[in-house]
Design a protein around this motif. Sequence first.
Motif, PDB file in Angstrom:
ATOM      1  N   MET A 251      -5.385  -9.141   5.322  1.00 42.88           N
ATOM      2  CA  MET A 251      -4.495  -8.978   5.152  1.00 42.88           C
ATOM      3  C   MET A 251      -4.384  -7.216   3.935  1.00 42.88           C
ATOM      4  O   MET A 251      -3.234  -6.843   4.971  1.00 42.88           O
ATOM      5  CB  MET A 251      -4.329  -9.894   3.939  1.00 42.88           C
ATOM      6  CG  MET A 251      -3.176 -10.057   3.150  1.00 42.88           C
ATOM      7  SD  MET A 251      -1.541 -10.182   4.431  1.00 42.88           S
ATOM      8  CE  MET A 251      -0.329 -10.953   3.630  1.00 42.88           C
ATOM      9  N   THR A 252      -5.352  -7.334   3.703  1.00 37.09           N
ATOM     10  CA  THR A 252      -5.737  -5.589   2.920  1.00 37.09           C
ATOM     11  C   THR A 252      -5.309  -4.155   3.865  1.00 37.09           C
ATOM     12  O   THR A 252      -4.269  -3.646   3.574  1.00 37.09           O
ATOM     13  CB  THR A 252      -5.923  -5.902   1.850  1.00 37.09           C
ATOM     14  OG1 THR A 252      -7.742  -5.789   2.123  1.00 37.09           O
ATOM     15  CG2 THR A 252      -6.519  -7.255   0.504  1.00 37.09           C
ATOM     16  N   SER A 253      -5.422  -4.266   4.693  1.00 40.43           N
ATOM     17  CA  SER A 253      -5.931  -3.568   6.002  1.00 40.43           C
ATOM     18  C   SER A 253      -4.513  -3.727   6.464  1.00 40.43           C
ATOM     19  O   SER A 253      -3.931  -2.191   6.471  1.00 40.43           O
ATOM     20  CB  SER A 253      -6.942  -3.753   6.518  1.00 40.43           C
ATOM     21  OG  SER A 253      -6.640  -4.677   7.774  1.00 40.43           O
ATOM     22  N   ALA A 254      -3.720  -4.554   6.650  1.00 40.53           N
ATOM     23  CA  ALA A 254      -2.379  -4.524   7.461  1.00 40.53           C
ATOM     24  C   ALA A 254      -1.568  -3.430   6.201  1.00 40.53           C
ATOM     25  O   ALA A 254      -0.344  -2.752   5.713  1.00 40.53           O
ATOM     26  CB  ALA A 254      -1.247  -5.460   7.554  1.00 40.53           C
ATOM     27  N   ILE A 255      -1.563  -4.013   4.995  1.00 41.36           N
ATOM     28  CA  ILE A 255      -0.516  -3.491   4.271  1.00 41.36           C
ATOM     29  C   ILE A 255      -1.588  -1.761   3.627  1.00 41.36           C
ATOM     30  O   ILE A 255      -0.085  -1.401   3.525  1.00 41.36           O
ATOM     31  CB  ILE A 255      -1.266  -3.563   2.333  1.00 41.36           C
ATOM     32  CG1 ILE A 255      -0.883  -5.148   2.007  1.00 41.36           C
ATOM     33  CG2 ILE A 255      -0.472  -3.898   1.207  1.00 41.36           C
ATOM     34  CD1 ILE A 255      -0.519  -6.013   1.215  1.00 41.36           C
ATOM     35  N   VAL A 256      -2.134  -1.783   3.815  1.00 34.95           N
ATOM     36  CA  VAL A 256      -2.729  -0.228   4.228  1.00 34.95           C
ATOM     37  C   VAL A 256      -2.617   0.369   4.878  1.00 34.95           C
ATOM     38  O   VAL A 256      -1.530   1.578   5.115  1.00 34.95           O
ATOM     39  CB  VAL A 256      -4.511  -0.156   3.918  1.00 34.95           C
ATOM     40  CG1 VAL A 256      -5.012   1.734   3.978  1.00 34.95           C
ATOM     41  CG2 VAL A 256      -4.715  -0.764   2.476  1.00 34.95           C
ATOM     42  N   ALA A 257      -2.157   0.121   5.822  1.00 36.73           N
ATOM     43  CA  ALA A 257      -1.642   1.294   7.188  1.00 36.73           C
ATOM     44  C   ALA A 257       0.023   0.737   7.148  1.00 36.73           C
ATOM     45  O   ALA A 257       0.384   2.374   7.257  1.00 36.73           O
ATOM     46  CB  ALA A 257      -2.473  -0.126   8.670  1.00 36.73           C
ATOM     47  N   GLY A 258       0.076  -0.221   6.572  1.00 38.76           N
ATOM     48  CA  GLY A 258       1.754   0.369   6.395  1.00 38.76           C
ATOM     49  C   GLY A 258       2.503   1.197   5.612  1.00 38.76           C
ATOM     50  O   GLY A 258       3.143   1.369   5.513  1.00 38.76           O
ATOM     51  N   LEU A 259       1.532   1.355   4.610  1.00 38.72           N
ATOM     52  CA  LEU A 259       1.992   2.786   3.821  1.00 38.72           C
ATOM     53  C   LEU A 259       0.972   3.779   3.645  1.00 38.72           C
ATOM     54  O   LEU A 259       1.875   4.894   3.513  1.00 38.72           O
ATOM     55  CB  LEU A 259       0.805   2.292   2.449  1.00 38.72           C
ATOM     56  CG  LEU A 259       0.813   1.219   1.358  1.00 38.72           C
ATOM     57  CD1 LEU A 259       0.306   0.833   0.103  1.00 38.72           C
ATOM     58  CD2 LEU A 259       2.632   1.321   0.977  1.00 38.72           C
ATOM     59  N   GLY A 260       0.076   4.101   5.118  1.00 35.13           N
ATOM     60  CA  GLY A 260      -0.288   5.639   5.457  1.00 35.13           C
ATOM     61  C   GLY A 260       1.088   5.548   6.693  1.00 35.13           C
ATOM     62  O   GLY A 260       1.721   6.621   6.422  1.00 35.13           O
ATOM     63  N   LEU A 261       1.965   4.502   7.076  1.00 33.70           N
ATOM     64  CA  LEU A 261       2.792   4.792   8.486  1.00 33.70           C
ATOM     65  C   LEU A 261       4.262   5.536   7.719  1.00 33.70           C
ATOM     66  O   LEU A 261       4.649   6.249   7.628  1.00 33.70           O
ATOM     67  CB  LEU A 261       2.762   3.768   8.864  1.00 33.70           C
ATOM     68  CG  LEU A 261       1.673   3.327   9.696  1.00 33.70           C
ATOM     69  CD1 LEU A 261       2.545   2.139  10.749  1.00 33.70           C
ATOM     70  CD2 LEU A 261       2.056   4.439  11.296  1.00 33.70           C
ATOM     71  N   ALA A 262       3.862   4.898   6.459  1.00 36.51           N
ATOM     72  CA  ALA A 262       5.547   4.565   5.465  1.00 36.51           C
ATOM     73  C   ALA A 262       4.698   6.451   4.457  1.00 36.51           C
ATOM     74  O   ALA A 262       5.974   7.314   4.552  1.00 36.51           O
ATOM     75  CB  ALA A 262       5.846   3.951   4.260  1.00 36.51           C
ATOM     76  N   ALA A 263       3.733   7.022   4.623  1.00 36.77           N
ATOM     77  CA  ALA A 263       3.286   8.267   4.032  1.00 36.77           C
ATOM     78  C   ALA A 263       3.708   9.679   5.365  1.00 36.77           C
ATOM     79  O   ALA A 263       4.403  10.643   4.818  1.00 36.77           O
ATOM     80  CB  ALA A 263       2.126   8.050   3.542  1.00 36.77           C
TER      81      ALA A 263
END
Length: 115
Positions: free
Chosen positions: A1-13
């Motif tokens: 779950m946390t990896s999906a959030i980190v990936a989403g934040l990375g894509l947003a950045a």
Amino acid sequence: MTSAIVAGLGLAAVGFAGRYVLKQMPNLSSKMAEAMKNMPKLDSQSLANSKYYKGGFEQKMTRREAALILGVSPAAPKTKVKEQFKKVMSANHPDRGGSPYIAAKINEAKDMLEK
């Protein structure tokens, strides 16, 4: 779950960074045009002072041309010719992406100066 959030934040950045770069493009192009105007012009005098030989190969190779190819004096000793030949040939060898024609000219220059 946390990896999906980190990936989403990375894509947003990445998206925000790309947007910023695209917005700055008009400013960059105008700065580039200004910098190009301020660059010094190349004229025949500046080319004449170049350390590189201007012109092509002669019909029949001379000692002067052979010396220019290898970067030695026309009266250089055989050891210096051989040393420079190795340096120039290693940079221009066809097996390493160099031109076969240039390699042939380098070999011809070595043969001319070793006579």
